[in-house]
Scaffold this motif. Structure first.
Motif, PDB file in Angstrom:
ATOM      1  N   ILE A  18      -1.772   8.031   4.025  1.00 18.22           N
ATOM      2  CA  ILE A  18      -2.518   7.578   2.877  1.00 18.22           C
ATOM      3  C   ILE A  18      -3.343   8.925   2.628  1.00 18.22           C
ATOM      4  O   ILE A  18      -3.545   9.237   1.289  1.00 18.22           O
ATOM      5  CB  ILE A  18      -3.629   6.682   3.437  1.00 18.22           C
ATOM      6  CG1 ILE A  18      -3.001   5.352   3.480  1.00 18.22           C
ATOM      7  CG2 ILE A  18      -4.945   6.637   2.562  1.00 18.22           C
ATOM      8  CD1 ILE A  18      -3.789   4.213   4.247  1.00 18.22           C
ATOM      9  N   GLU A  19      -3.424   9.838   3.514  1.00 13.65           N
ATOM     10  CA  GLU A  19      -4.125  11.055   3.349  1.00 13.65           C
ATOM     11  C   GLU A  19      -3.294  12.123   2.450  1.00 13.65           C
ATOM     12  O   GLU A  19      -3.942  12.671   1.553  1.00 13.65           O
ATOM     13  CB  GLU A  19      -4.637  11.809   4.643  1.00 13.65           C
ATOM     14  CG  GLU A  19      -5.683  10.950   5.401  1.00 13.65           C
ATOM     15  CD  GLU A  19      -5.876  11.618   6.790  1.00 13.65           C
ATOM     16  OE1 GLU A  19      -5.154  12.768   7.258  1.00 13.65           O
ATOM     17  OE2 GLU A  19      -6.922  11.135   7.374  1.00 13.65           O
ATOM     18  N   GLY A  33      -2.421  14.640  -2.645  1.00 13.15           N
ATOM     19  CA  GLY A  33      -1.419  14.693  -4.007  1.00 13.15           C
ATOM     20  C   GLY A  33      -2.137  14.219  -5.226  1.00 13.15           C
ATOM     21  O   GLY A  33      -1.920  15.044  -6.252  1.00 13.15           O
ATOM     22  N   LEU A  34      -2.903  13.215  -4.985  1.00 15.69           N
ATOM     23  CA  LEU A  34      -3.633  12.707  -6.373  1.00 15.69           C
ATOM     24  C   LEU A  34      -4.696  13.734  -6.859  1.00 15.69           C
ATOM     25  O   LEU A  34      -4.981  13.820  -7.816  1.00 15.69           O
ATOM     26  CB  LEU A  34      -4.120  11.128  -6.419  1.00 15.69           C
ATOM     27  CG  LEU A  34      -3.037  10.293  -6.007  1.00 15.69           C
ATOM     28  CD1 LEU A  34      -3.800   8.831  -5.676  1.00 15.69           C
ATOM     29  CD2 LEU A  34      -2.327   9.872  -7.381  1.00 15.69           C
TER      30      LEU A  34
END
Length: 120
Positions: free
Chosen positions: A110-111, A116-117
């Motif tokens: 998730i991190e 990346g986003l």
């Protein structure tokens, strides 16, 4: 009006005693029932079934939890589990565990997605 004139009340101890045949405990397959166990009937009600059993069979044509059945029928969980035990022992219904909640993905994944986003 006296109690004798009113007849049985829906939640009277005498009515519940008659419904369960005086049984109060759970045994066998019904011992593993909990509030979220899903109940599904295999067929429709048979002629001559106890009315409460027939109601369970009609209500459970699609999966319902024990808690939902208790609410729809207006019966205490303890009484309902005795009735379900009868149906389970006669193989009239199937009890299955509810769909387990999805497991959470790995925190590191998730991190990595968040980082990346943020770089976009």
């Amino acid at each position: 009006m006296s109690d004798a004139d009113q007849g049985w009340e829906d939640e009277s101890p005498e009515r519940l005693y008659v419904i369960t045949g005086g049984r109060s405990g759970v045994s066998g397959k019904s011992a593993s029932l909990d509030l979220v166990t899903l109940i599904v009937s295999k067929t429709g009600p048979r002629p001559g079934m106890q009315p409460e059993h027939a109601t369970i069979m009609r209500l459970c044509h699609s999966p319902l939890s024990v808690a939902e059945l208790s609410a729809y029928m207006g019966l205490p969980i303890s009484v309902l589990t005795v009735l379900l035990g009868d149906l389970l022992s006669d193989s009239q219904v199937v009890a299955r565990a509810p769909v387990p909640p999805a497991q959470l993905p790995d925190r590191a994944l998730i991190e990595a997605v968040i980082h990346g986003l943020q770089k976009l």
